[in-house]
Design an enzyme around this catalytic site. Structure first.
Site, PDB file in Angstrom:
ATOM      1  N   ASP A  23       1.038  -1.091  -0.067  1.00 23.13           N
ATOM      2  CA  ASP A  23       0.142  -0.103  -0.382  1.00 23.13           C
ATOM      3  C   ASP A  23       0.472   1.117  -0.009  1.00 23.13           C
ATOM      4  OD1 ASP A  23      -1.216   2.314   0.338  1.00 23.13           O
ATOM      5  OD2 ASP A  23      -2.408   1.646   2.715  1.00 23.13           O
ATOM      6  N   LYS A  88       2.840  11.224  -3.409  1.00 24.48           N
ATOM      7  CA  LYS A  88       1.872   9.819  -4.132  1.00 24.48           C
ATOM      8  C   LYS A  88       1.265  11.709  -5.107  1.00 24.48           C
ATOM      9  CE  LYS A  88      -1.750   6.879  -3.889  1.00 24.48           C
ATOM     10  NZ  LYS A  88      -2.110   6.098  -3.075  1.00 24.48           N
ATOM     11  N   GLU A 188      -6.943   0.168  -4.889  1.00 25.44           N
ATOM     12  CA  GLU A 188      -7.472  -0.380  -3.358  1.00 25.44           C
ATOM     13  C   GLU A 188      -8.893  -0.440  -2.023  1.00 25.44           C
ATOM     14  OE1 GLU A 188      -6.159   4.027  -1.649  1.00 25.44           O
ATOM     15  OE2 GLU A 188      -4.342   4.328  -2.693  1.00 25.44           O
ATOM     16  N   ASP A 212     -12.618   5.341   2.774  1.00 25.27           N
ATOM     17  CA  ASP A 212     -11.796   5.314   2.941  1.00 25.27           C
ATOM     18  C   ASP A 212     -10.992   6.979   3.053  1.00 25.27           C
ATOM     19  OD1 ASP A 212      -8.508   5.827   2.751  1.00 25.27           O
ATOM     20  OD2 ASP A 212      -8.782   4.177   1.068  1.00 25.27           O
TER      21      ASP A 212
HETATM   22  P1  ADP Z   1      -3.033   7.278   3.514  1.00 24.82           P
HETATM   23  O1  ADP Z   1      -3.744   6.389   3.302  1.00 24.82           O
HETATM   24  O2  ADP Z   1      -3.407   8.554   2.793  1.00 24.82           O
HETATM   25  O3  ADP Z   1      -1.376   6.954   3.376  1.00 24.82           O
HETATM   26  P2  ADP Z   1      -3.362   6.683   6.312  1.00 24.82           P
HETATM   27  O4  ADP Z   1      -4.905   5.343   6.564  1.00 24.82           O
HETATM   28  O5  ADP Z   1      -2.725   5.939   6.862  1.00 24.82           O
HETATM   29  O6  ADP Z   1      -3.556   7.834   5.109  1.00 24.82           O
HETATM   30  O7  ADP Z   1      -4.302   8.027   7.076  1.00 24.82           O
HETATM   31  C1  ADP Z   1      -3.209   8.612   8.522  1.00 24.82           C
HETATM   32  C2  ADP Z   1      -4.369   9.320   9.217  1.00 24.82           C
HETATM   33  O8  ADP Z   1      -4.905   8.303  10.209  1.00 24.82           O
HETATM   34  C3  ADP Z   1      -3.363   9.856   9.722  1.00 24.82           C
HETATM   35  O9  ADP Z   1      -3.947  11.617   9.236  1.00 24.82           O
HETATM   36  C4  ADP Z   1      -3.777   9.925  10.893  1.00 24.82           C
HETATM   37  O10 ADP Z   1      -4.303  11.293  12.308  1.00 24.82           O
HETATM   38  C5  ADP Z   1      -4.933   9.110  11.425  1.00 24.82           C
HETATM   39  N1  ADP Z   1      -4.861   9.325  12.426  1.00 24.82           N
HETATM   40  C6  ADP Z   1      -4.195   6.974  12.651  1.00 24.82           C
HETATM   41  N2  ADP Z   1      -4.776   6.740  13.483  1.00 24.82           N
HETATM   42  C7  ADP Z   1      -6.166   8.048  14.254  1.00 24.82           C
HETATM   43  C8  ADP Z   1      -6.986   7.810  15.340  1.00 24.82           C
HETATM   44  N3  ADP Z   1      -6.875   7.007  16.067  1.00 24.82           N
HETATM   45  N4  ADP Z   1      -8.160   8.295  15.265  1.00 24.82           N
HETATM   46  C9  ADP Z   1      -7.709   9.535  14.255  1.00 24.82           C
HETATM   47  N5  ADP Z   1      -6.927   9.807  13.148  1.00 24.82           N
HETATM   48  C10 ADP Z   1      -5.885   8.795  13.094  1.00 24.82           C
HETATM   49 MG    MG Z   2      -4.458   4.816   1.698  1.00 28.97          MG
END
Ligand code: ADP
Ligand code: MG
Length: 619
Positions: A23, A88, A188, A212
């Site tokens: 991912d 990205k 995804e 998502d």
């Molecule tokens: P991406 O797919 O864009 O790379 P992710 O799915 O990894 O991103 O999501 C990252 C986001 O999730 C960040 O903004 C992070 O602060 C948020 N996040 C992670 N854990 C939590 C949580 N427990 N509560 C709220 N937001 C969260």
């Molecule tokens: Mg993602």
């Protein structure tokens, strides 16, 4: 136990080759594989560093040896110019595509060539988003190799369903640069559904929504899964809406509440601290009722109801997208068998509640929302590795693909939301008499005028026989394969002249090469055009000579001796002109011979027509 294979020719034992699922996220990236015991997907946690690798590349001191991940993230505020995040967003994009968003990034995006793909400058080096993404992929690959103690050379990489052809191709190229053979680019949401086990049994029929919400992007997809076939019915979203916006809402709230603006503006480290506190508060409130922390002489507090009020407008925007996606798929909430939550930000309770309420059913969040896409990619890798019954993956093209027609209008060939793989075509003709080339310009987008859309490729169908305008029949076919890569093919049906391109915008070429090609095409443009015109003139002249000589041989008896002499003189003059490489001399001789022969050609024509008529009875 891992499976082993014995190479029968050498007798050596080979370990089963591992294909990882990756991912490659805007904010965070992960790599997963299928654990040989129990054959279930596992996100790789190398050396206890956690499964999540922040998608951040830092070049210490602006040098050229990068560090990637959590260590790199530390430098986001202290060395923004050397610390690349959200790369990205830049993949497969030109500076024009980015528009005003380019200025919002902390690092330098080069805009010297607005038509070309963006470059990022770090120190004295220029990087393409492909190279930077490759650094993230290399890190993931190394972690996988280290944790699994085996070489990793093959991968499945996921991309958002809305990624266009250039973005998919760029992702593939990044994989290649990282030393990975990319077996498949998978959407995804498709990966997420696989991780939830949906579509793995052949007689299953399901319609699901995948919501998502990540760090900086939001997307929702409606999938239909039937007999192991995954079909994206629709996608929607906002590429500038995610967890970062929730953090920003908290920062703004505290900044106003405690008049922090000045203090924060004056200090990079305070700014960093405030940002981290906001994210910590957000995460904390996913499980608790109030948050409090000390910050520069004040106590920052936030209750869950306050937080919910701050973020409600943002969450509402995601629901609007869900409504649109459902409408595009021509479905109602009752048609959905499941709603799957993906992305770290779906841990926010208000998000869970809003999504469940809109879709009129409890959303499924039983898998770790950070890992679910990587886990699904690992399952897809396993399928491609031949370890599971072959599951066909069907996706959808999120933007219309078409070609330019007269007046700069966009003529759609494959409309948005078409299922892929797919093939569609349309017939065109020439607009000018004797037109021998037809330019095919391929665009992607929804606007009526191509100049508002994104140009993907352009090519000429050459060698159409010169015919009156409207006579040639040119079929233009678009073939979109399962990876979302587009092949455009043009065929002139009368002559069977064909020309095809695979849409791979500038990728795979270094900047120097691209620049050189552009320069070459410009510096040689005049001579190329001149040469083509001479060839075209010669072709016309040769056809003319052929016709005249044939005419004289056949109809010589109808010509006066004077006409015969004149015709011979004209033919000789044209032959002499043909020994030059001057198109004007050639075309002038063609014209003179034509003028000379036209009157008696017409006369002979009349004779033969009246003879033909004399031989026939007209009622
Ligand atoms: P991406 O797919 O864009 O790379 P992710 O799915 O990894 O991103 O999501 C990252 C986001 O999730 C960040 O903004 C992070 O602060 C948020 N996040 C992670 N854990 C939590 C949580 N427990 N509560 C709220 N937001 C969260
Ligand atoms: Mg993602």
């Amino acid at each position: 136990m891992a499976k082993v294979a014995i190479n029968l020719s050498t007798g050596s034992i080979q370990q089963e080759e591992i294909i990882v699922g990756i991912d490659l996220g805007t904010t965070n990236s992960l790599v997963a594989y299928i654990h040989p015991d129990g054959r279930h997907p596992v996100a790789i946690n190398d050396q206890g560093r956690g499964t999540i690798v922040p998608s951040v590349v830092h070049f210490p001191g602006g040098g050229d040896t990068p560090i990637v991940g959590t260590d790199a993230k530390e430098y986001l505020l202290t060395e923004p110019q050397n610390t690349i995040y959200s790369v990205k967003r830049l993949l497969g994009k030109s500076y024009q595509d980015l528009g005003q968003h380019a200025q919002e990034l902390g690092y330098k995006v080069i805009d010297d060539n607005s038509e070309g793909l963006v470059k990022i400058r770090v120190g004295d080096t220029f990087y393409s988003p492909i190279e930077l993404s490759a650094e993230i992929l290399k890190e993931l690959r190394q972690r996988a190799e280290h944790a699994l103690k085996t070489p990793v050379n093959k991968a499945v990489i996921t991309v958002p369903a809305y990624f266009n052809d250039s973005q998919r191709q760029a992702t593939r190229d990044a994989g290649r640069l990282a030393g990975l053979e990319v077996l498949r680019i998978v959407n995804e949401p498709t990966a997420a559904a696989l991780a939830y086990g949906i579509g793995l049994s052949p007689d299953e029929e399901k319609t699901v929504a995948v919501y998502d919400l990540g760090g900086g992007t939001f997307d929702v997809s409606i999938l239909r899964i039937q007999q192991g076939i995954f079909e994206v019915l629709s996608t929607n979203g906002d590429t500038y809406l995610g967890g970062d916006d929730l953090d920003r809402a908290i920062i703004n709230h505290w900044t106003q509440q405690h008049q922090l603006a000045q203090a924060v503006a004056a200090s990079g480290s305070l700014q960093q601290e405030l940002r981290l506190l906001a994210e910590a508060a957000k995460r904390y409130l996913s499980q608790h009722e109030d948050f409090a922390a000390n910050f520069n002489d004040v106590v920052l507090r936030l209750t869950k109801p306050e937080f919910n009020d701050l973020i409600r407008p943002l969450v509402e925007r995601t629901i609007t997208s869900c409504r649109q996606a459902l409408a595009d798929a021509k479905l109602t909430p009752a048609d959905l068998d499941a709603v799957l939550l993906v992305g770290g930000s779906t841990r926010v309770p208000l998000v869970y509640d809003a999504v469940s309420e809109f879709f009129q059913q409890p959303a499924n969040n039983s898998l770790n929302p950070d890992e679910v896409v990587a886990l699904g990619a690992a399952i897809q890798a396993d399928i491609l590795g031949g370890n599971r019954r072959d599951v066909l993956l069907l996706d959808v093209t999120p933007l219309t693909l078409g070609i330019e027609t007269l007046g700069g209008l966009m003529d759609p060939i494959i409309p948005r939301n078409s299922k892929i793989p797919t093939k569609a075509g349309r017939q065109y003709t020439t607009s000018v008499d004797g037109q021998v080339n037809l330019k095919i310009s391929v665009y992607q987008g929804e606007r009526d005028l191509v100049k508002e859309n994104r140009k993907l490729a352009e090519f000429d169908l050459r060698g159409i026989p010169a015919m009156p305008a409207g006579l040639p029949k040119v079929d233009v076919n678009f073939i979109l394969n399962a990876d979302g890569i587009l092949k455009v093919e043009a065929i002139e049906l009368r002559s069977n002249t064909r020309q095809a391109v695979e849409i791979k915008p500038q990728y795979g070429l270094t900047d120097e090469q691209v620049e050189q090609m552009l320069m070459d095409s410009m510096t040689h443009a005049r001579e190329d055009i001149a040469a083509r015109m001479v060839i075209e003139a010669r072709t016309v002249a040769e056809q003319m000579l052929y016709q005249v000589e044939r005419f004289v041989a056949k109809n010589g008896q109808h010509l006066t001796p004077e006409e015969t002499t004149q015709t011979h003189a004209g033919v000789e003059q044209l032959k002499a002109a043909l020994t030059t490489q001057d198109k004007d001399t050639i075309l002038k001789a063609v014209d003179e011979l034509e003028e000379l022969t036209r009157p008696f050609a017409e006369r002979v024509m009349n004779i033969s027509i009246s003879q033909a008529m004399a031989g026939k009875k007209i009622e």
